[in-house]
Design an enzyme around this catalytic site. Sequence first.
Site, PDB file in Angstrom:
ATOM      1  N   LYS A 115      23.240  19.127  12.611  1.00  0.00           N
ATOM      2  CA  LYS A 115      23.061  18.003  13.537  1.00  0.00           C
ATOM      3  C   LYS A 115      23.067  16.666  12.814  1.00  0.00           C
ATOM      4  CE  LYS A 115      21.053  20.107  17.565  1.00  0.00           C
ATOM      5  NZ  LYS A 115      19.960  20.171  18.506  1.00  0.00           N
ATOM      6  N   LYS A 207      30.332  27.964  18.101  1.00  0.00           N
ATOM      7  CA  LYS A 207      29.379  28.276  19.169  1.00  0.00           C
ATOM      8  C   LYS A 207      29.687  27.465  20.428  1.00  0.00           C
ATOM      9  CE  LYS A 207      25.218  26.609  18.956  1.00  0.00           C
ATOM     10  NZ  LYS A 207      23.872  26.190  18.565  1.00  0.00           N
ATOM     11  N   LYS A 210      26.704  22.322  24.268  1.00  0.00           N
ATOM     12  CA  LYS A 210      26.710  21.170  25.186  1.00  0.00           C
ATOM     13  C   LYS A 210      27.449  19.999  24.566  1.00  0.00           C
ATOM     14  CE  LYS A 210      21.977  22.297  26.528  1.00  0.00           C
ATOM     15  NZ  LYS A 210      20.572  22.076  26.243  1.00  0.00           N
TER      16      LYS A 210
END
Length: 349
Positions: A115, A207, A210
Amino acid sequence: MKAPTHRVFSGVQPTGNLHLGNYLGAITRFVTLQDEFECIYCVVDLHAVTVWQDPADLARTTREVTAAFIACGIDPKKHIVFNQSQVVQHAELAWLFNCIARMGWLNRMTQFKEKAGKHKENASVGLFAYPNLMAADILAYRATHVPVGEDQKQHLELTRDIAQKFNIDYAKSIDSHGFGETYFPLPEPLIQGPATRVMSLRDGTKKMSKSDPSDYSRINLTDDADAVALKVRKAKTDPEPLPSEAEGLAKRPEAENLVGIYAALADTTKEEILRQFGGGQFSAFKQALADLAVERLGPIGAEMNRLVKDPAYIDQVLHDGAEKARLIAGPVLHDVKTIMGFVQPRLLK
Ligand code: TYM
């Protein structure tokens, strides 16, 4: 306070569209566990703000996740559904865990590395300490079982490490205050089924998420039937027919992903799906998968849309859930602060 033998806790971030990965990896499990266990399901809005959230969106996305929980079949009357920021004990316990967890442990967290990317220096301190708050979420209820997708496994291991270090560091005090030999359970991750890691429909090595810029990479819970069918039809595949046995899925990530999704939606195994479709072309399989996805997700999307039109009802659910949550987390925090030696006027005679 007496420790529960079985208590389920899990959380979902209110950061944009919920997708098939959230549904199959986590929320369907939340639903089935309700029959057997006491369950606490949390919309983790404090986690969401570890990256900037537009204040104009946060309340809406929090209500949306709550609506998804209910639309998927979670019963907020029998179990606890609430948003994290309403129960102050999460943040307070997270601070105490900031003082228990080691920098080295957090430095190993792959999700932070993903992230934060190349700009680690610009990431919020909250993003780095994120797993400590997650440990606090779980341990504020002394939860014993945590249903999650595979991407949360490392965070769960950290939760166990924190619980164990607390139990060891404060062993004498835990014992002397009559809390038994240990205070926190070491919570078990529940990562089970054929879809614990649902992959992107555009790239079977990534993966489903969102934050993927392509909406074709994921099926959102609120997608209508046409969108679901189109996304399944456009999903990447390879030119080979489907294998008849699960071993044949090795090195075929897209095929493996679609078969896993089918199996999870049909409540069965990949083997069973391959018995049905093995040897055939993707086109027939994709048509059946699209039909199944629409059948399973259609009513959920419709119910979510209905529920979000009634924010007063959702807010009442969250308010009532937070009240019930505080009745558990409050005494746990009181115990923890007693164990750690804080002065607590409530106890003074
Ligand atoms: P979040 O909000 O990213 O995802 C919610 C749940 O969905 C699962 N999931 C997936 N499962 C399978 N395939 C995928 N592609 C996929 N994408 C997401 C996640 O594993 C998760 O179970 N840190 C957590 C939220 C959290 C939490 C907690 C969870 C905060 N505190 C305490 C459990 C216990 C998260 O970001 O989930």
